[in-house]
Design an enzyme around this catalytic site. Structure first.
Site, mmCIF file in Angstrom:
data_model
loop_
_atom_site.group_PDB
_atom_site.id
_atom_site.type_symbol
_atom_site.label_atom_id
_atom_site.label_comp_id
_atom_site.label_asym_id
_atom_site.label_seq_id
_atom_site.Cartn_x
_atom_site.Cartn_y
_atom_site.Cartn_z
ATOM 1 N N LYS A 1 -0.136 7.046 -23.715
ATOM 2 C CA LYS A 1 0.262 7.307 -25.107
ATOM 3 C C LYS A 1 1.751 6.986 -25.290
ATOM 4 O O LYS A 1 2.103 5.818 -25.407
ATOM 5 C CB LYS A 1 -0.036 8.772 -25.464
ATOM 6 C CG LYS A 1 -1.520 9.056 -25.726
ATOM 7 C CD LYS A 1 -2.299 9.328 -24.486
ATOM 8 C CE LYS A 1 -3.624 10.002 -24.756
ATOM 9 N NZ LYS A 1 -4.444 10.087 -23.542
ATOM 10 N N PHE B 1 -18.800 14.818 -26.602
ATOM 11 C CA PHE B 1 -18.446 13.903 -27.700
ATOM 12 C C PHE B 1 -18.397 12.439 -27.278
ATOM 13 O O PHE B 1 -18.608 11.554 -28.084
ATOM 14 C CB PHE B 1 -17.088 14.310 -28.301
ATOM 15 C CG PHE B 1 -16.016 14.456 -27.250
ATOM 16 C CD1 PHE B 1 -15.813 15.672 -26.626
ATOM 17 C CD2 PHE B 1 -15.249 13.380 -26.861
ATOM 18 C CE1 PHE B 1 -14.850 15.815 -25.633
ATOM 19 C CE2 PHE B 1 -14.285 13.503 -25.874
ATOM 20 C CZ PHE B 1 -14.089 14.727 -25.253
ATOM 21 N N ASP C 1 1.973 19.668 -20.850
ATOM 22 C CA ASP C 1 1.205 18.442 -21.095
ATOM 23 C C ASP C 1 2.094 17.564 -21.970
ATOM 24 O O ASP C 1 2.183 17.747 -23.186
ATOM 25 C CB ASP C 1 -0.119 18.770 -21.792
ATOM 26 C CG ASP C 1 -0.927 17.502 -22.090
ATOM 27 O OD1 ASP C 1 -0.341 16.400 -22.032
ATOM 28 O OD2 ASP C 1 -2.122 17.624 -22.386
ATOM 29 N N ARG D 1 -13.113 15.001 -34.334
ATOM 30 C CA ARG D 1 -12.399 16.067 -33.646
ATOM 31 C C ARG D 1 -12.806 17.381 -34.305
ATOM 32 O O ARG D 1 -12.080 17.983 -35.061
ATOM 33 C CB ARG D 1 -10.868 15.880 -33.746
ATOM 34 C CG ARG D 1 -10.326 14.606 -33.147
ATOM 35 C CD ARG D 1 -10.104 14.621 -31.647
ATOM 36 N NE ARG D 1 -11.283 14.662 -30.836
ATOM 37 C CZ ARG D 1 -11.286 14.701 -29.507
ATOM 38 N NH1 ARG D 1 -10.162 14.701 -28.843
ATOM 39 N NH2 ARG D 1 -12.403 14.744 -28.822
ATOM 40 N N TYR E 1 0.839 -1.204 0.000
ATOM 41 C CA TYR E 1 0.000 0.000 0.000
ATOM 42 C C TYR E 1 0.874 1.253 0.000
ATOM 43 O O TYR E 1 0.589 2.221 -0.690
ATOM 44 C CB TYR E 1 -0.933 0.009 1.217
ATOM 45 C CG TYR E 1 -1.971 1.107 1.105
ATOM 46 C CD1 TYR E 1 -3.195 0.860 0.504
ATOM 47 C CD2 TYR E 1 -1.701 2.398 1.567
ATOM 48 C CE1 TYR E 1 -4.132 1.866 0.351
ATOM 49 C CE2 TYR E 1 -2.629 3.409 1.416
ATOM 50 C CZ TYR E 1 -3.843 3.150 0.815
ATOM 51 O OH TYR E 1 -4.770 4.151 0.667
ATOM 52 N N PHE F 1 -7.095 21.372 -25.207
ATOM 53 C CA PHE F 1 -7.445 19.965 -25.257
ATOM 54 C C PHE F 1 -8.663 19.789 -24.354
ATOM 55 O O PHE F 1 -8.759 20.422 -23.306
ATOM 56 C CB PHE F 1 -6.296 19.036 -24.837
ATOM 57 C CG PHE F 1 -6.697 17.602 -25.049
ATOM 58 C CD1 PHE F 1 -6.795 17.101 -26.342
ATOM 59 C CD2 PHE F 1 -7.063 16.795 -23.992
ATOM 60 C CE1 PHE F 1 -7.255 15.809 -26.564
ATOM 61 C CE2 PHE F 1 -7.515 15.500 -24.205
ATOM 62 C CZ PHE F 1 -7.611 15.002 -25.497
ATOM 63 N N THR F 2 -9.556 18.909 -24.767
ATOM 64 C CA THR F 2 -10.863 18.788 -24.103
ATOM 65 C C THR F 2 -10.785 18.660 -22.571
ATOM 66 O O THR F 2 -11.333 19.486 -21.849
ATOM 67 C CB THR F 2 -11.619 17.585 -24.686
ATOM 68 O OG1 THR F 2 -10.756 16.452 -24.661
ATOM 69 C CG2 THR F 2 -12.035 17.842 -26.132
HETATM 70 C C1 P70 Z 1 -6.923 10.733 -27.002
HETATM 71 C C2 P70 Z 1 -6.817 10.641 -25.489
HETATM 72 C C3 P70 Z 1 -5.927 12.170 -23.861
HETATM 73 C C4 P70 Z 1 -5.154 13.359 -23.503
HETATM 74 C C5 P70 Z 1 -4.389 14.032 -24.472
HETATM 75 C C6 P70 Z 1 -3.682 15.195 -24.112
HETATM 76 C C7 P70 Z 1 -2.875 15.945 -25.109
HETATM 77 C C8 P70 Z 1 -4.452 14.998 -21.907
HETATM 78 C C9 P70 Z 1 -5.181 13.848 -22.203
HETATM 79 C C10 P70 Z 1 -5.993 13.212 -21.108
HETATM 80 C C11 P70 Z 1 -8.103 10.244 -24.823
HETATM 81 C C12 P70 Z 1 -9.197 11.225 -25.061
HETATM 82 C C13 P70 Z 1 -9.470 12.197 -24.108
HETATM 83 C C14 P70 Z 1 -10.465 13.136 -24.347
HETATM 84 C C15 P70 Z 1 -11.150 13.099 -25.546
HETATM 85 C C16 P70 Z 1 -10.911 12.097 -26.459
HETATM 86 C C17 P70 Z 1 -9.943 11.165 -26.216
HETATM 87 N N1 P70 Z 1 -6.224 11.864 -25.027
HETATM 88 N N2 P70 Z 1 -3.750 15.631 -22.848
HETATM 89 O O1 P70 Z 1 -7.515 9.815 -27.571
HETATM 90 O O2 P70 Z 1 -5.400 12.023 -20.727
HETATM 91 O O3 P70 Z 1 -7.103 10.293 -21.323
HETATM 92 O O4 P70 Z 1 -5.183 9.786 -19.800
HETATM 93 O O5 P70 Z 1 -7.030 11.213 -19.031
HETATM 94 O O6 P70 Z 1 -4.326 13.601 -25.740
HETATM 95 O O7 P70 Z 1 -6.390 11.660 -27.605
HETATM 96 P P1 P70 Z 1 -6.220 10.758 -20.190
#
Ligand code: P70
Length: 468
Positions: A267, A458, A224, A391, A81, A133-134
Site C-alpha cells: 500500500k 469474502f 499495523d 466491506r 540467498y 481488520f480481516t
Molecule cells: C486491502 C488489502 C490488506 C491489509 C490491510 C491492513 C490494514 C493488513 C493487511 C494485510 C488486501 C485485502 C486483505 C484482506 C481483505 C481484503 C483485501 N489489505 N492490514 O485491499 O496485508 O494483504 O499484504 O497480506 O489493509 O485492503 P496483505
C-alpha cells in the site's frame, strides 16, 4: 478536539507531482459481457478476471504504479540467498523513516501478522484494537487470542464528522485491562489508518495518551503501519499543532510511540508485493528470525526477492514526501467530494485510500442479510466495468460461538484508489457511473449466498441474485 480550518490542502487544487512515462491500455466491455462475467463470478468482484474490468478499484494493495527510481531499483537486485545488500539497505531505510531497529521481511502483510501473532499471543489472551481488520483478526484468533474492538464509537457511524475516527476509546481499554488483567493482553493492536472504518486516522494526541496508559500496565503497542503516511498526512492537515511538521516527521513520531509493527508494503510503500515485521525488542526479533525460516524464507529475504526489497526501500522514501501524499489523498478527496455533491451517501469524513459508499443508505430497501454492499458492488460493475469491494456483512464473517452472521454497523462498498495509476478523468467517470446506479437503485434486489468458504469468506464466496 479543537479543529483548525487552515491550509486546506484537501480542498485546494492539486496536481500530481510526476508525469507519465509509460501507459497500460484499459478496455471497456459491453453490458451484456459484464452481466455474464459477474454471473460467472458468483456476483463476487474478487472472482472477476481483471481483463473484464475497466477501472479497477478493488484495492490499493499491490496495484500502485512504481516510479522510474523503483524500476531502476529492480535492476539493482542482489539475489544472494543470504545477506543480500538490498536487505541491509531496506533495514537502514526502515530505521531511518520508521524508527524500528530490527526487520524481518515477509511476502506480504499477513505473513508478518502470522509470525508476530504466534510469537506474542497465547491461548486465552485478549487483543484490543482500533477496529478489526480481516487478516489481522484471523491471525490473532489462530494464535489463540480474542480480538476486542476498542475504537471510539464515532467510527461506527458513517455520518459522524469526527476527524480522528481511528482513535482508541481509552476508558473502554482500561476497563478491559482491569477486567481480564494486563497479563492477558500481550499488546494493543493499532492500525494507521483504520481500513474497515473507511480509511480513518488516529490522532497523535490519542496515540500518546495510549502510550502512557499502556506504559502504566506494561502492555506493548503493535502497529499495523500499512497506511501510516496517509495517517500522518491527516494529522498534519487536521490536528492542532501539527501543521508545520512534515509527513516524514509525523510518520517517525507515530512509529516511535509503538513497540513494533507489521507492514503490508503493497500500500503506502508502493510495491507490487512485499511486507515486513519490525520490532525494537531483540528477543522478539530472535523469535521472528526463527519462525520466518519455517514459513517464509531466510531472515535476510523472508518472502521477498532482493530486487523487490530494493524497490520497497525506494518506495518508502517516496511515500513520506509531502507532495506525493498530498496528491494521493487529494485525488481520493476529489472523488469523494464529487460523489457527495451528487447526493451519494458515503462515509464521512472522506478517508485516505478510497471512498466508501454507504450501502445501507444507498439501498435502504435491502436488509443486511441480503447483502446490500455485495449487491451494490456487483451492480456498479454491471453498470460500467468498475470493480469495487464489499466491506460489510460478508467481510465480517460469522460469530465463532453462535454461527450467526456478524452484523457490522458499517455496510460499505469501497472504491479504493491505487496510487499514481488513474487520472482525474477516471475519477469523473467513476462519479458518473455510481450516479447512474443511484438513479436506478429502487429496482435493485438483494442476493443470497450459495457458497461460503471457511476462512476469509469474502474472497471466494458465491452469490445468486434474488428475484424479489
Ligand atoms: C486491502 C488489502 C490488506 C491489509 C490491510 C491492513 C490494514 C493488513 C493487511 C494485510 C488486501 C485485502 C486483505 C484482506 C481483505 C481484503 C483485501 N489489505 N492490514 O485491499 O496485508 O494483504 O499484504 O497480506 O489493509 O485492503 P496483505
Amino acid at each position: 478536539m479543537h479543529l483548525k480550518e487552515k491550509n486546506m490542502t484537501l480542498v485546494k487544487t492539486w496536481a500530481e507531482p510526476y508525469k507519465i512515462k509509460m501507459v497500460e491500455p484499459v478496455f471497456m466491455t459491453t453490458k451484456a459481457q459484464r452481466k455474464n462475467a459477474i454471473k460467472e463470478a458468483g456476483y463476487n468482484t474478487f472472482l472477476l478476471k481483471s481483463a473484464d474490468v475497466y477501472i479497477d478499484l478493488l484495492t490499493d494493495s499491490g496495484t500502485s504504479a512504481m516510479s522510474d527510481r523503483q524500476w531502476a531499483g529492480l535492476m539493482m537486485g542482489d539475489e544472494a540467498y543470504a545477506g543480500s545488500r538490498n536487505y541491509y539497505n531496506l533495514e537502514e531505510t526502515i530505521n531511518k523513516y520508521y524508527s524500528y531497529k530490527y526487520v524481518v521481511p515477509t511476502h506480504q502483510g499477513r505473513g508478518a501478522e502470522h509470525i508476530l501473532s504466534q510469537i506474542l499471543i497465547s491461548e486465552g489472551d485478549y487483543v484490543p484494537g482500533n477496529m478489526y481488520f480481516t487478516t489481522t483478526k484471523l491471525h490473532q484468533e489462530l494464535a489463540g487470542g480474542k480480538f476486542v474492538d476498542v475504537i471510539v464509537d464515532e467510527a461506527h457511524d458513517p455520518e459522524n464528522m469526527f476527524p480522528f475516527k481511528g482513535n482508541v476509546n481509552l476508558e473502554r481499554l482500561e476497563v478491559l485491562i482491569n477486567k481480564v488483567g494486563a497479563d492477558k493482553i500481550p499488546y494493543v493492536s493499532i492500525a494507521t489508518t483504520v481500513n474497515m472504518a473507511g480509511g480513518q486516522p488516529i490522532s497523535l494526541a490519542n496515540l500518546k495518551a495510549l502510550r502512557e496508559l499502556t506504559n502504566k500496565y506494561g502492555i506493548k503497542i503493535i502497529h499495523d503501519m500499512t497506511r501510516v503516511a496517509e495517517n500522518a498526512f491527516m494529522i498534519q492537515q487536521k490536528e492542532e499543532g501539527c501543521k508545520d511538521k512534515t509527513v516524514a516527521e509525523i510518520v517517525y513520531e507515530i512509529c516511535s510511540l509503538t513497540d513494533g509493527a507489521t507492514m503490508s508494503a503493497k500500500k503506502d510503500a508502493m510495491v507490487n508485493i512485499g511486507g515486513f515485521l519490525a520490532v525494537n525488542d531483540p528477543d522478539i526479533h530472535e523469535k521472528a528470525q526463527n519462525m520466518v525460516v519455517v514459513y517464509e524464507g531466510l531472515h535476510t529475504y523472508g518472502g521477498m526477492a532482493g530486487r523487490d526489497m530494493e524497490a520497497l526501500a525506494i518506495g518508502i522514501t517516496e511515500s513520506v514526501q509531502d507532495a506525493h501524499i498530498q496528491a494521493r489523498v487529494g485525488q481520493v478527496h476529489y472523488l469523494g467530494n464529487k460523489l457527495q455533491k451528487k447526493g451519494i451517501p458515503i462515509v464521512k469524513p472522506i478517508g485516505t485510500h478510497g471512498v466508501f459508499l454507504d450501502a445501507k443508505k444507498f439501498l435502504p430497501h435491502i436488509s443486511q442479510d441480503k447483502f446490500p454492499a455485495q449487491t451494490l458492488a456487483a451492480e456498479l460493475y454491471i453498470e460500467s466495468g468498475i470493480r469495487a469491494m464489499e466491506r460489510g456483512i460478508v467481510s465480517a464473517g460469522r460469530n465463532k460461538k453462535t454461527g450467526e452472521h456478524n452484523h457490522p454497523n458499517l455496510e460499505l462498498v469501497r472504491l479504493t484508489i491505487p496510487r499514481r495509476v488513474y487520472t482525474q478523468a477516471h475519477m469523473d467517470v467513476i462519479v458518473e457511473s455510481v450516479y447512474n446506479v443511484y438513479k436506478r437503485k429502487n429496482a435493485i434486489k438483494g442476493m443470497e449466498m450459495i457458497y461460503e468458504p471457511k476462512y476469509l469468506r469474502f474472497f471466494q464466496a458465491r452469490f445468486k441474485k434474488l428475484k424479489k
